[in-house]
Write a protein that holds these residues in place. Structure first.
Motif, PDB file in Angstrom:
ATOM      1  N   GLY A 227      10.731  -5.942   0.863  1.00 49.13           N
ATOM      2  CA  GLY A 227      12.007  -6.587   1.147  1.00 49.13           C
ATOM      3  C   GLY A 227      12.559  -6.156   2.489  1.00 49.13           C
ATOM      4  N   GLY A 228      12.437  -4.872   2.798  1.00 49.72           N
ATOM      5  CA  GLY A 228      12.893  -4.395   4.096  1.00 49.72           C
ATOM      6  C   GLY A 228      12.095  -4.983   5.236  1.00 49.72           C
ATOM      7  N   ALA A 229      10.779  -5.100   5.050  1.00 54.33           N
ATOM      8  CA  ALA A 229       9.936  -5.674   6.100  1.00 54.33           C
ATOM      9  C   ALA A 229      10.296  -7.130   6.358  1.00 54.33           C
ATOM     10  CB  ALA A 229       8.467  -5.542   5.718  1.00 54.33           C
ATOM     11  N   PHE A 230      10.463  -7.904   5.289  1.00 50.59           N
ATOM     12  CA  PHE A 230      10.825  -9.307   5.465  1.00 50.59           C
ATOM     13  C   PHE A 230      12.209  -9.451   6.111  1.00 50.59           C
ATOM     14  CE2 PHE A 230       7.831 -10.492   1.812  1.00 50.59           C
ATOM     15  CZ  PHE A 230       6.824 -10.836   2.699  1.00 50.59           C
TER      16      PHE A 230
ATOM     17  N   THR B  24       8.500 -14.720   0.364  1.00 46.51           N
ATOM     18  CA  THR B  24       9.095 -13.796  -0.603  1.00 46.51           C
ATOM     19  C   THR B  24       8.401 -13.834  -1.957  1.00 46.51           C
ATOM     20  OG1 THR B  24      10.737 -15.455  -1.287  1.00 46.51           O
ATOM     21  CG2 THR B  24      11.347 -13.960   0.510  1.00 46.51           C
ATOM     22  N   LEU B  25       7.418 -14.702  -2.116  1.00 44.63           N
ATOM     23  CA  LEU B  25       6.624 -14.691  -3.350  1.00 44.63           C
ATOM     24  C   LEU B  25       6.059 -13.301  -3.620  1.00 44.63           C
ATOM     25  CD1 LEU B  25       5.230 -16.338  -5.649  1.00 44.63           C
ATOM     26  CD2 LEU B  25       3.314 -16.665  -4.065  1.00 44.63           C
ATOM     27  N   THR B  26       5.759 -12.551  -2.566  1.00 45.46           N
ATOM     28  CA  THR B  26       5.175 -11.218  -2.742  1.00 45.46           C
ATOM     29  C   THR B  26       6.148 -10.229  -3.377  1.00 45.46           C
ATOM     30  OG1 THR B  26       5.799 -10.681  -0.464  1.00 45.46           O
ATOM     31  CG2 THR B  26       3.553 -11.478  -0.830  1.00 45.46           C
TER      32      THR B  26
ATOM     33  N   LEU C  26       0.803  -1.225   0.000  1.00 48.11           N
ATOM     34  CA  LEU C  26       0.000   0.000   0.000  1.00 48.11           C
ATOM     35  C   LEU C  26       0.839   1.280   0.000  1.00 48.11           C
ATOM     36  CD1 LEU C  26      -2.881   1.130   0.081  1.00 48.11           C
ATOM     37  CD2 LEU C  26      -2.801   0.963   2.578  1.00 48.11           C
ATOM     38  N   PRO C  27       1.906   1.391   0.806  1.00 50.98           N
ATOM     39  CA  PRO C  27       2.698   2.633   0.757  1.00 50.98           C
ATOM     40  C   PRO C  27       3.263   2.935  -0.625  1.00 50.98           C
ATOM     41  CG  PRO C  27       3.247   1.361   2.721  1.00 50.98           C
ATOM     42  CD  PRO C  27       2.372   0.494   1.872  1.00 50.98           C
ATOM     43  N   ALA C  28       3.753   1.913  -1.319  1.00 51.67           N
ATOM     44  CA  ALA C  28       4.326   2.134  -2.651  1.00 51.67           C
ATOM     45  C   ALA C  28       3.278   2.660  -3.619  1.00 51.67           C
ATOM     46  CB  ALA C  28       4.930   0.833  -3.175  1.00 51.67           C
TER      47      ALA C  28
ATOM     48  N   PHE D  28       6.934  -0.233  -8.648  1.00 54.40           N
ATOM     49  CA  PHE D  28       7.569  -1.539  -8.456  1.00 54.40           C
ATOM     50  C   PHE D  28       8.843  -1.448  -7.622  1.00 54.40           C
ATOM     51  CE2 PHE D  28       5.189  -1.948 -12.545  1.00 54.40           C
ATOM     52  CZ  PHE D  28       4.226  -2.809 -12.060  1.00 54.40           C
ATOM     53  N   GLY D  29       9.581  -0.357  -7.751  1.00 50.19           N
ATOM     54  CA  GLY D  29      10.785  -0.205  -6.948  1.00 50.19           C
ATOM     55  C   GLY D  29      10.475  -0.023  -5.474  1.00 50.19           C
ATOM     56  N   LEU D  30       9.506   0.831  -5.156  1.00 47.98           N
ATOM     57  CA  LEU D  30       9.131   1.015  -3.753  1.00 47.98           C
ATOM     58  C   LEU D  30       8.467  -0.235  -3.190  1.00 47.98           C
ATOM     59  CD1 LEU D  30       7.802   4.700  -3.811  1.00 47.98           C
ATOM     60  CD2 LEU D  30      10.037   3.856  -3.040  1.00 47.98           C
ATOM     61  N   TRP D  31       7.687  -0.927  -3.998  1.00 48.81           N
ATOM     62  CA  TRP D  31       7.107  -2.218  -3.597  1.00 48.81           C
ATOM     63  C   TRP D  31       8.230  -3.167  -3.182  1.00 48.81           C
ATOM     64  CZ3 TRP D  31       3.051  -5.050  -7.176  1.00 48.81           C
ATOM     65  CH2 TRP D  31       2.791  -6.332  -6.704  1.00 48.81           C
ATOM     66  N   LEU D  32       9.220  -3.297  -4.014  1.00 54.02           N
ATOM     67  CA  LEU D  32      10.319  -4.212  -3.733  1.00 54.02           C
ATOM     68  C   LEU D  32      11.083  -3.800  -2.474  1.00 54.02           C
ATOM     69  CD1 LEU D  32      12.026  -6.626  -4.782  1.00 54.02           C
ATOM     70  CD2 LEU D  32      13.374  -4.967  -6.069  1.00 54.02           C
TER      71      LEU D  32
END
Length: 666
Positions: free
Chosen positions: A370-373, A385-387, A210-212, A362-366
């Motif tokens: 990625g940072g959260a995981f 990590t499928l997400t 959602l933030p991205a 897509f960059g902010l999504w990643l």
């Protein structure tokens, strides 16, 4: 695809200006490319899909229950008599359970919808990138990159909720891209609806994108700030409505006539959101699912239960090492580089630039996910990590498209060389971690990408006018060959993943692994077998449950074990304590009432003699086990086990103590 990529991108340099709003009509070769992509994905993912059997017994049991009872389908119950739900919201169970209602429950009816979701996710990724870049070739590259990601090949043939979660998140990304074109509030509301249902698939994980999406729309949408803010408010309202109706349903529905909501401490949906399935996972407050409470004086050997958490230790390296490295990391370094390259390339573009907008989506999504995981402290599996897969695939495609447009410029040549080199060398690093598997693939990927990158550096050298056409053609060939080679490692590992049988709670990617030997490996397999319920599916025990006529045939600790018994006997089984035997149901009083009301036939508990090697020297009660000692009962609710053993007599089938609860208690 390569030919289509070349054909749909203009030659020469382009100014970093806002993209046109219309995607050109598809040419025959582009329609053919999309058809081949979608059919190829469908065939590859559907082929011999039943090799995975029931996949994860826990969710298969819920799918079976949903195929038998509409209330079980609505709430995602683990059994058709509706004692307790699975520990996730029910969207995934709606799909698999409804398929079972329509076609009869089976491995095929449960797993085929998952594979079809892969086709949908690939299509949406293609569509998002094609519309943002105005290049169907770039869209095809994004779709291919997603389809050949190993974790995608794994989880879209499996029955965990992650497949429908990622499909809905990808739909949210696609709708946001559509909304960016003309500041379309309706498309943004549709993104909110998609994320609302993603929340009902896996709670807060579905909202992590959602933030991205919100930040990108706030920056890029071609309208006034006031309109952008109102559109975001409308999308938020759509999200709340699409998720909130179910939350409200669980509040209004009488607790006495619905199953207990697993993962909560008070039978409420929001407690699970904020605790077990939410912040508890990030802060480390959620109990480990592999936990076994041993008697005083004993402990399990270090690392024995690590298979329940294969995500590695928190930190920035988590996504690039261990099982996560094999599942998702292939394109992540290249995607991060592509994100930077696109921002640099288009830094002078107008605020509303669509390609930069796609890079932000897509960059902010990643980066955010990625940072959260990387920071999560409890209950992690690498397949989470499928997400990240749609974001990584799309970001690489957007980056390649931008560099392709600038392939006659120094930035395009150097950027393409760097991107290809990063993709190829990182694939080589990952492949070398399984150095005995097809070593020629490792060296081919590394060699071809290095040659392509070097060739692009050579084409950056100024040449005479007569050689410029040849240099342009050479550049195009090197980019295409290099990018395809950069996908080679991921493609090979995904291809090795597809034919393997995947069952249990922590499936893994890649070729079949050799069977480990030794006492530690034996104990490890026995522990995993217990956790998945294999020890309880003895044919004699299954026959006994099938002859039961009560509301529930049996009660047993842990959801996976109950599900395994249900699938084997086709009878409802109470999962005491839910998934990890941590939920506070049933209490002893509730259990006694169920028995008194003649709604339960058997109580089952596994017994075992603890190995002497598990003894902790010097602790009270840590005597060396012997055949004369009373076996330890593996239970998360000892008060129930003690009451049953005090009032009823056990018979044994293997190491399973079976208590018939139909006689009057002693």
């Amino acid at each position: 695809m390569a030919a289509t990529l070349i054909a749909t991108a203009p030659t020469g340099s382009v100014a970093p200006t806002s993209s046109p709003t219309a995607l050109p009509p598809a040419r025959p070769v582009e329609r053919l490319g999309l058809t081949v992509l979608l059919l190829g994905t469908g065939i590859a993912y559907l082929w011999h899909i039943t090799v995975n059997g029931m996949g994860n017994n826990f969710y298969a049991g819920a799918a079976w229950a949903g195929s038998r009872d509409w209330k079980a389908l609505l709430f995602g119950s683990l059994d058709p008599s509706n004692f307790i739900t699975v520990d996730k919201p029910p969207v995934s169970q709606w799909v698999m359970g409804l398929s079972g209602q329509l076609f009869g429950f089976s491995s095929a009816s449960m797993l085929i919808p998952q594979a079809l979701m892969a086709v949908g996710a690939v299509w949406l990724t293609y569509g998002a990138v094609a519309r943002a870049t105005r290049s169907r070739g770039a869209g095809l590259l994004a779709g291919v990159a997603l389809a050949v990601t190993p974790v995608v090949a794994l989880m879209f043939r499996f029955n965990n909720p992650d497949a429908v979660l990622v499909l809905l998140m990808t739909a949210g990304g696609y709708c946001t891209i559509r909304a960016l074109e003309r500041a379309n509030g309706r498309w943004l509301m549709m993104a909110g609806v998609a994320l609302g249902f993603a929340f009902l698939a896996k709670l807060l994980e579905g909202l992590m994108v959602l933030p991205a999406l919100s930040v990108t729309y706030l920056i890029v949408a071609p309208t006034t700030l006031r309109n952008r803010l109102w559109h975001l408010v409308g999308a938020a309202a759509a999200l709340i409505v699409s998720a909130g109706w179910y939350v409200l349903l669980t509040v209004l529905w009488p607790e006495s006539s619905r199953p207990y909501l697993a993962g909560s401490t008070d039978n409420s949906f929001m407690d699970s959101v904020l605790g077990y399935n939410g912040f508890g996972r990030f802060l480390g407050h959620t109990p480990a699912t592999g936990k076994i409470d041993l008697p005083s004086g004993y402990r399990t050997p270090p690392g024995l239960l690590q298979s329940f958490n294969d995500f590695g230790s928190p930190g920035i390296g988590r996504l690039f090492t261990g099982e996560s490295g094999f599942e998702i990391s292939w394109l992540v370094p290249g995607a991060l580089l592509a994100f930077v390259v696109v921002l640099v390339s288009r830094w002078r573009a107008p605020r509303t630039d669509q390609i930069r907008g796609a890079a932000l989506v897509f960059g902010l999504w990643l980066i955010t996910m990625g940072g959260a995981f990387s920071a999560m402290k409890a209950i992690e599996h690498s397949y989470y990590t499928l997400t990240l897969a749609p974001a990584a695939a799309a970001m690489v495609a957007v980056g390649v498209h931008e560099l392709w447009l600038r392939r006659d410029e120094l930035l395009g040549k150097l950027g393409a060389a760097a991107l290809i080199l990063v993709m190829g060398l990182w694939a080589f690093v990952v492949l070398q971690r399984n150095s005995d598997w097809l070593p020629w693939v490792h060296w081919t990927v590394a060699g071809v990408t290095m040659v392509a990158a070097l060739g692009l550096l050579v084409t950056a050298i100024p040449v005479k006018a007569g050689w410029r056409v040849a240099r342009t053609r050479a550049t195009a060939i090197l980019v295409v060959v290099g990018v395809l080679a950069g996908l080679g490692g991921s493609t090979a590992y995904a291809a090795a993943t597809l034919p393997q049988a995947h069952v249990g709670r922590s499936p893994q990617v890649g070729p079949a692994k050799p069977v480990e030997t030794g006492i530690a490996a034996l104990i490890h397999r026995q522990t995993q077998n217990f956790a998945d319920g294999g020890a309880f599916t003895n044919p004699q025990l299954v026959t006994m449950l099938m002859s039961s006529t009560t509301r529930w045939s049996a009660a047993v600790d842990r959801g996976s074990i109950a599900a395994a018994l249900e699938l084997a006997s086709q009878t409802p089984v109470i999962a005491i304590g839910g998934f990890a035997a941590e939920d506070p149901v049933p209490t002893l009083e509730e259990f006694q009432k169920i028995v008194a009301d003649h709604e339960l036939t058997y109580y089952l508990v596994q017994e075992m003699q603890l190995p002497a090697s598990w003894k902790v020297g010097g602790q009270p009660g840590a005597s060396t086990p012997s055949d004369s000692e009373k076996p330890w009962q593996v239970t998360g609710k000892p008060e129930i086990a003690e009451w049953v053993s005090h009032h009823y007599t056990a018979t044994h089938i293997g190491n399973i103590a079976v208590y018939d609860l139909t006689p009057h208690p002693n």
